[in-house]
Design a protein around this motif. Structure first.
Motif, PDB file in Angstrom:
ATOM      1  N   VAL A 127      -7.331 -11.849  16.989  1.00 38.67           N
ATOM      2  CA  VAL A 127      -6.793 -10.497  17.012  1.00 38.67           C
ATOM      3  C   VAL A 127      -7.912  -9.528  17.376  1.00 38.67           C
ATOM      4  CG1 VAL A 127      -5.610  -8.704  15.710  1.00 38.67           C
ATOM      5  CG2 VAL A 127      -5.122 -11.115  15.245  1.00 38.67           C
ATOM      6  N   ALA A 128      -7.705  -8.720  18.397  1.00 39.55           N
ATOM      7  CA  ALA A 128      -8.699  -7.740  18.846  1.00 39.55           C
ATOM      8  C   ALA A 128      -8.206  -6.335  18.491  1.00 39.55           C
ATOM      9  CB  ALA A 128      -8.926  -7.871  20.344  1.00 39.55           C
ATOM     10  N   PHE A 129      -8.794  -5.745  17.457  1.00 39.15           N
ATOM     11  CA  PHE A 129      -8.408  -4.395  17.049  1.00 39.15           C
ATOM     12  C   PHE A 129      -9.105  -3.362  17.926  1.00 39.15           C
ATOM     13  CE2 PHE A 129      -7.046  -6.654  13.267  1.00 39.15           C
ATOM     14  CZ  PHE A 129      -5.900  -5.955  12.903  1.00 39.15           C
ATOM     15  N   GLU A 130      -8.423  -2.239  18.127  1.00 37.94           N
ATOM     16  CA  GLU A 130      -8.921  -1.163  18.983  1.00 37.94           C
ATOM     17  C   GLU A 130      -8.362   0.160  18.481  1.00 37.94           C
ATOM     18  OE1 GLU A 130      -7.327  -1.718  22.933  1.00 37.94           O
ATOM     19  OE2 GLU A 130      -5.348  -2.280  22.166  1.00 37.94           O
ATOM     20  N   ARG A 131      -8.691   1.241  19.153  1.00 40.12           N
ATOM     21  CA  ARG A 131      -8.162   2.547  18.759  1.00 40.12           C
ATOM     22  C   ARG A 131      -6.637   2.547  18.910  1.00 40.12           C
ATOM     23  NH1 ARG A 131      -7.739   5.746  23.568  1.00 40.12           N
ATOM     24  NH2 ARG A 131      -7.755   7.654  22.308  1.00 40.12           N
ATOM     25  N   CYS A 132      -5.995   3.367  18.092  1.00 39.26           N
ATOM     26  CA  CYS A 132      -4.529   3.315  17.999  1.00 39.26           C
ATOM     27  C   CYS A 132      -3.793   4.238  18.970  1.00 39.26           C
ATOM     28  CB  CYS A 132      -4.094   3.667  16.572  1.00 39.26           C
ATOM     29  SG  CYS A 132      -4.489   2.401  15.342  1.00 39.26           S
ATOM     30  N   ALA A 133      -4.498   5.195  19.561  1.00 41.17           N
ATOM     31  CA  ALA A 133      -3.809   6.196  20.377  1.00 41.17           C
ATOM     32  C   ALA A 133      -2.874   5.597  21.427  1.00 41.17           C
ATOM     33  CB  ALA A 133      -4.837   7.124  21.031  1.00 41.17           C
ATOM     34  N   PRO A 134      -3.255   4.532  22.144  1.00 41.81           N
ATOM     35  CA  PRO A 134      -2.348   3.994  23.168  1.00 41.81           C
ATOM     36  C   PRO A 134      -1.066   3.379  22.609  1.00 41.81           C
ATOM     37  CG  PRO A 134      -4.618   3.288  23.567  1.00 41.81           C
ATOM     38  CD  PRO A 134      -4.574   3.871  22.188  1.00 41.81           C
ATOM     39  N   TYR A 135      -0.989   3.197  21.314  1.00 42.39           N
ATOM     40  CA  TYR A 135       0.173   2.561  20.703  1.00 42.39           C
ATOM     41  C   TYR A 135       1.273   3.570  20.336  1.00 42.39           C
ATOM     42  CZ  TYR A 135      -2.690  -1.660  20.149  1.00 42.39           C
ATOM     43  OH  TYR A 135      -3.472  -2.768  20.365  1.00 42.39           O
ATOM     44  N   ALA A 136       0.989   4.841  20.441  1.00 37.43           N
ATOM     45  CA  ALA A 136       1.943   5.859  20.014  1.00 37.43           C
ATOM     46  C   ALA A 136       3.157   5.902  20.937  1.00 37.43           C
ATOM     47  CB  ALA A 136       1.266   7.226  19.982  1.00 37.43           C
ATOM     48  N   THR A 137       4.340   5.968  20.338  1.00 39.34           N
ATOM     49  CA  THR A 137       5.577   6.060  21.120  1.00 39.34           C
ATOM     50  C   THR A 137       6.354   7.338  20.832  1.00 39.34           C
ATOM     51  OG1 THR A 137       6.806   4.813  19.440  1.00 39.34           O
ATOM     52  CG2 THR A 137       5.806   3.546  21.238  1.00 39.34           C
ATOM     53  N   THR A 138       5.876   8.161  19.884  1.00 39.16           N
ATOM     54  CA  THR A 138       6.522   9.433  19.552  1.00 39.16           C
ATOM     55  C   THR A 138       5.450  10.504  19.378  1.00 39.16           C
ATOM     56  OG1 THR A 138       6.415   9.124  17.143  1.00 39.16           O
ATOM     57  CG2 THR A 138       8.335   8.189  18.288  1.00 39.16           C
ATOM     58  N   ALA A 139       5.892  11.752  19.337  1.00 37.11           N
ATOM     59  CA  ALA A 139       4.955  12.861  19.141  1.00 37.11           C
ATOM     60  C   ALA A 139       4.258  12.756  17.789  1.00 37.11           C
ATOM     61  CB  ALA A 139       5.696  14.194  19.262  1.00 37.11           C
ATOM     62  N   LEU A 140       4.994  12.350  16.757  1.00 40.51           N
ATOM     63  CA  LEU A 140       4.376  12.201  15.439  1.00 40.51           C
ATOM     64  C   LEU A 140       3.327  11.100  15.461  1.00 40.51           C
ATOM     65  CD1 LEU A 140       4.120  12.793  12.439  1.00 40.51           C
ATOM     66  CD2 LEU A 140       6.104  11.300  12.040  1.00 40.51           C
ATOM     67  N   ASP A 141       3.631   9.981  16.102  1.00 38.97           N
ATOM     68  CA  ASP A 141       2.656   8.893  16.195  1.00 38.97           C
ATOM     69  C   ASP A 141       1.403   9.337  16.941  1.00 38.97           C
ATOM     70  OD1 ASP A 141       4.338   7.256  14.816  1.00 38.97           O
ATOM     71  OD2 ASP A 141       4.970   6.070  16.543  1.00 38.97           O
ATOM     72  N   GLU A 142       1.571  10.166  17.947  1.00 42.87           N
ATOM     73  CA  GLU A 142       0.407  10.630  18.701  1.00 42.87           C
ATOM     74  C   GLU A 142      -0.573  11.354  17.790  1.00 42.87           C
ATOM     75  OE1 GLU A 142       2.164  12.910  21.798  1.00 42.87           O
ATOM     76  OE2 GLU A 142       2.789  11.155  22.967  1.00 42.87           O
ATOM     77  N   LYS A 143      -0.057  12.105  16.825  1.00 42.00           N
ATOM     78  CA  LYS A 143      -0.928  12.790  15.865  1.00 42.00           C
ATOM     79  C   LYS A 143      -1.510  11.810  14.852  1.00 42.00           C
ATOM     80  CE  LYS A 143       1.435  17.269  16.126  1.00 42.00           C
ATOM     81  NZ  LYS A 143       2.180  18.321  15.363  1.00 42.00           N
ATOM     82  N   LEU A 144      -0.657  10.974  14.300  1.00 42.34           N
ATOM     83  CA  LEU A 144      -1.108  10.050  13.263  1.00 42.34           C
ATOM     84  C   LEU A 144      -2.115   9.045  13.801  1.00 42.34           C
ATOM     85  CD1 LEU A 144       2.313   9.245  11.517  1.00 42.34           C
ATOM     86  CD2 LEU A 144       0.430  10.592  10.553  1.00 42.34           C
ATOM     87  N   PHE A 145      -1.842   8.513  14.979  1.00 40.05           N
ATOM     88  CA  PHE A 145      -2.647   7.416  15.499  1.00 40.05           C
ATOM     89  C   PHE A 145      -3.981   7.883  16.085  1.00 40.05           C
ATOM     90  CE2 PHE A 145       1.199   4.403  16.394  1.00 40.05           C
ATOM     91  CZ  PHE A 145       1.554   4.505  15.053  1.00 40.05           C
ATOM     92  N   ALA A 146      -4.196   9.198  16.129  1.00 34.53           N
ATOM     93  CA  ALA A 146      -5.494   9.719  16.566  1.00 34.53           C
ATOM     94  C   ALA A 146      -6.538   9.636  15.460  1.00 34.53           C
ATOM     95  CB  ALA A 146      -5.344  11.164  17.035  1.00 34.53           C
ATOM     96  N   ASP A 147      -6.101   9.290  14.245  1.00 34.51           N
ATOM     97  CA  ASP A 147      -7.004   9.214  13.093  1.00 34.51           C
ATOM     98  C   ASP A 147      -7.916   7.995  13.222  1.00 34.51           C
ATOM     99  OD1 ASP A 147      -8.138   8.928  10.508  1.00 34.51           O
ATOM    100  OD2 ASP A 147      -6.429   9.952   9.610  1.00 34.51           O
ATOM    101  N   ASP A 148      -9.215   8.232  13.166  1.00 34.08           N
ATOM    102  CA  ASP A 148     -10.185   7.145  13.334  1.00 34.08           C
ATOM    103  C   ASP A 148     -10.194   6.167  12.166  1.00 34.08           C
ATOM    104  OD1 ASP A 148     -10.974   8.121  15.774  1.00 34.08           O
ATOM    105  OD2 ASP A 148     -12.658   9.269  14.976  1.00 34.08           O
TER     106      ASP A 148
END
Length: 521
Positions: free
Chosen positions: A52-73
Motif C-alpha cells: 500500500v502506497a500512501f500519499e496526499r489525499c487531495a486527489p481523492y476528493a469527490t465533493t466540495a466538502l471532501d476537497e476541504k477535509l482532504f487538504a488536511d496534512d
C-alpha cells in the motif's frame, strides 16, 4: 432518456427478473490454507500481498466538502486493488480508496471504520471526526482507516446512475423515500443507465455486501494486520457480522453500533424501521407540543393530521426557496425523516415546519440537501445511487404485488408518511439488475466461533430499533451495551463519555462491559 421515478415510502427490496448483461456469479468465500490471518494461496495471493502506497489525499476528493477535509496534512490516502469479480481474479480490477489517521502513540494496528448507508463514505466520515481521533485514546493506539466500499466515493468502479441535474429536478433515487417503478420498461431503463454509468453489467453486479467483506479482508492483510479491528455503524454492523461469519479466524475486535436486526427478513426490517420512524415522529410531536408556537399544534394526538396539512399541498405546488429550486413533497419527507434520526435535530425541524407553514421551504431544503449529500456547489455525492446498487445485490426481490402490498403496510405503520394519494401497483428498481442477489438470507446465523464482540444499541433509535442490537449480540455470542437515548449512532462520536470510554476499553484492551452495562446518550 430520462424518466421520473415516482417516490413512495416503500422500503428497500426488489422484484424479480433480470437481464441487461451477464457475468459470473461470485465464488464462495476463499478457503484458507495456512495459519489464521494468512493470505490465501493461489489466485488471490497477489491482492493480499500488494504493498500500500500512501500519499496526499487531495486527489481523492469527490465533493466540495471532501476537497476541504482532504487538504488536511494529518491525513494520507491510498488505493488497494481488488478483483471486480472474485470468481475471475485475472479479470477487471477495482480499487478501494482509504484515508488514514496515523496512530499518535504505540500502535496496536489499524481500525477499519464503516459509517453505514449502504453508500456512506468511510473516508469522509473519518476525516470529519479528525479532532476526536486527535484527542481520544482510540486515535492514540490505532491507525484509523476510513474506506469507501466498492462503488462508493473515491473507490472504483463507482456507482453512477443519475446526474446532479437530474437529482436537482427530483429524478432518480430519492434517498430516504424509496422509489418505485411503473412497469418493466422503466425497470430495465434503471438498470441500463446504472450499468452504463458504473462500468458495465459486470461492475454493477459486483456492488454488494458479499464482495465488500472480501475487500475488507484484503484491506486487513495489505495494512499489515493479522487480525481485523473494526468499527461499524448501522449498515456497517451488517458488514461486520457478514465478515465475522466469513472470516472468523481473522477477527480481533468488532464494535457494532446501531445494529441491523439479523432475525428479520428484509421486509420485516423495513416494516420495523418505519414503525420506528413513526414512534420518533410521535416523540418529536409530543416534545414540540410543549411549546405554544409548535407548528404541529399543542395536541400530539393530532400531530400527524397537522403535518399532512402542511406537507400535502406541496404535491401540487412546491414551496418557494431562495435559490429557485422549490421544495417538493418528496423533499419534505426526506428532510423530516432525516431530522428524526437524532433529537438534537428537532429544533431545526420545528423551525423548518414553521417556515413551511408560513409559505417558504429554505430550512427544510437545507436539511434535505444534507440528507442527499448535496454540496453548496450543487454537486451530489454518490451515496444515493450506491445505496440502491448495493442493496440490489443484497436483498431478495419482490414481485409487483409484494412491492405494492409493502407500500400499503408501511403507510399504515407510519401514517405521517401518507401522501393521501392511492397506492399504485409498482415494480422495484432492482427488477432488471444483471444478476440475482448474492447476500445469503439470513445473512448471519451464528455461532461463528468469534472472540468477544461489542454491540451498542440505543433504546430510541428510529432507524435500527433497539431489539436489533439485542439480537445481533446474541447471534454473535458477544456483549451488548444499552444506551438510553433517541438517536441513530453514538460510538466514538464524542457525545457520551460513558459510551466512548467503554468502546475504547474494548477496542484497545479487549475488555467488554458487564452484562447489564447501560449508558445515556
Amino acid at each position: 432518456m430520462v424518466f421520473r421515478v415516482r417516490s413512495t415510502l416503500v422500503a428497500l427490496g426488489a422484484a424479480s427478473l433480470v437481464l441487461i448483461g451477464a457475468c459470473a456469479a461470485p465464488a464462495p468465500f476463499e478457503t484458507r490454507s495456512g495459519p489464521p490471518g494468512s493470505a490465501p494461496a493461489g489466485e488471490l495471493a497477489e491482492f493480499y500481498d500488494q504493498q500500500v502506497a500512501f500519499e496526499r489525499c487531495a486527489p481523492y476528493a469527490t465533493t466540495a466538502l471532501d476537497e476541504k477535509l482532504f487538504a488536511d496534512d494529518r491525513y494520507d490516502c491510498a488505493r488497494v486493488q481488488v478483483p471486480v469479480d472474485y470468481a475471475d481474479p485475472d479479470g477487471p480490477r477495482g480499487e478501494v480508496a482509504l484515508l488514514r489517521v496515523k496512530a499518535r502513540g504505540e500502535k496496536i494496528g489499524s481500525l477499519l471504520v464503516n459509517p453505514g448507508g449502504p453508500g456512506g463514505s468511510g473516508m469522509n466520515f473519518v476525516a470529519l471526526l479528525g479532532p476526536l481521533w486527535a484527542a481520544g485514546p482510540v486515535g492514540e493506539r490505532f491507525d484509523v482507516i476510513g474506506f469507501d466500499p466498492r462503488g462508493v466515493g473515491a473507490s472504483t468502479p463507482r456507482v453512477d446512475c443519475y446526474t446532479d441535474a437530474e437529482y436537482e429536478r427530483g429524478e432518480g433515487f430519492s434517498g430516504a423515500l424509496v422509489p418505485d417503478v411503473a412497469d418493466e420498461q422503466e425497470a430495465r431503463m434503471v438498470a441500463q443507465r446504472c450499468a452504463e454509468g458504473s462500468g458495465g453489467p459486470q461492475a454493477l453486479a459486483s456492488f454488494g455486501t458479499s464482495n465488500v467483506v472480501r475487500d475488507m479482508d484484503v484491506l486487513r492483510a495489505t495494512l499489515g494486520d493479522e487480525k481485523l479491528s473494526y468499527l461499524g455503524i448501522s449498515y456497517g454492523t451488517q458488514l461486520g457480522a457478514v465478515y465475522a461469519e466469513a472470516f472468523p479466524q481473522n477477527v480481533r475486535a468488532m464494535a457494532l453500533d446501531s445494529a441491523i436486526d439479523p432475525d428479520l427478513t428484509a421486509t420485516e426490517f423495513n416494516f420495523a424501521q418505519m414503525t420506528g420512524f413513526q414512534k420518533a415522529f410521535e416523540r418529536y410531536a409530543a416534545d414540540c407540543a410543549t411549546s405554544a408556537d409548535c407548528p404541529l399544534g399543542t395536541d400530539p394526538v393530532r400531530a400527524t393530521e397537522a403535518f399532512q396539512a402542511i406537507a400535502r399541498p406541496l404535491l401540487e405546488h412546491p414551496a418557494p426557496t431562495a435559490d429557485g429550486r422549490g421544495l417538493t413533497y418528496d423533499d419534505v419527507m426526506n428532510a423530516v425523516t432525516s431530522a428524526l434520526y437524532a433529537q438534537s435535530l428537532w429544533p431545526k425541524l420545528t423551525e423548518g415546519l414553521a417556515e413551511l407553514a408560513a409559505g417558504r421551504g429554505d430550512v427544510l431544503q437545507a436539511q434535505r440537501d444534507s440528507a442527499f449529500g448535496r454540496g453548496p456547489d450543487g454537486r451530489y455525492n454518490n451515496s444515493g445511487d450506491a445505496a440502491y446498487a448495493i442493496r440490489c445485490m443484497d436483498l431478495p426481490r419482490r414481485t409487483p404485488a409484494e412491492q405494492t402490498e409493502l407500500a400499503r403496510q408501511i403507510r399504515a405503520a407510519a401514517p405521517f408518511t401518507d401522501s393521501g394519494r392511492p397506492v399504485r401497483e409498482s415494480h422495484h428498481e432492482c427488477e432488471a439488475w444483471p444478476q440475482p442477489p448474492t447476500l445469503p438470507q439470513p445473512w448471519v446465523t451464528g455461532p461463528v466461533g468469534l472472540p468477544p464482540t461489542l454491540t451498542i444499541s440505543i433504546t430510541g433509535d428510529p432507524a435500527t430499533p433497539y431489539e436489533g442490537g439485542i439480537n445481533l449480540a446474541r447471534v454473535l455470542g458477544g456483549s451488548l451495551l444499552t444506551v438510553e437515548g433517541a438517536q441513530h449512532g453514538i460510538a466514538l462520536l464524542g457525545q457520551s463519555e460513558c459510551v466512548d470510554g467503554l468502546v475504547a476499553d474494548y477496542l484497545i484492551d479487549l475488555q467488554t462491559p458487564p452484562d447489564d452495562a447501560r449508558c445515556t446518550a
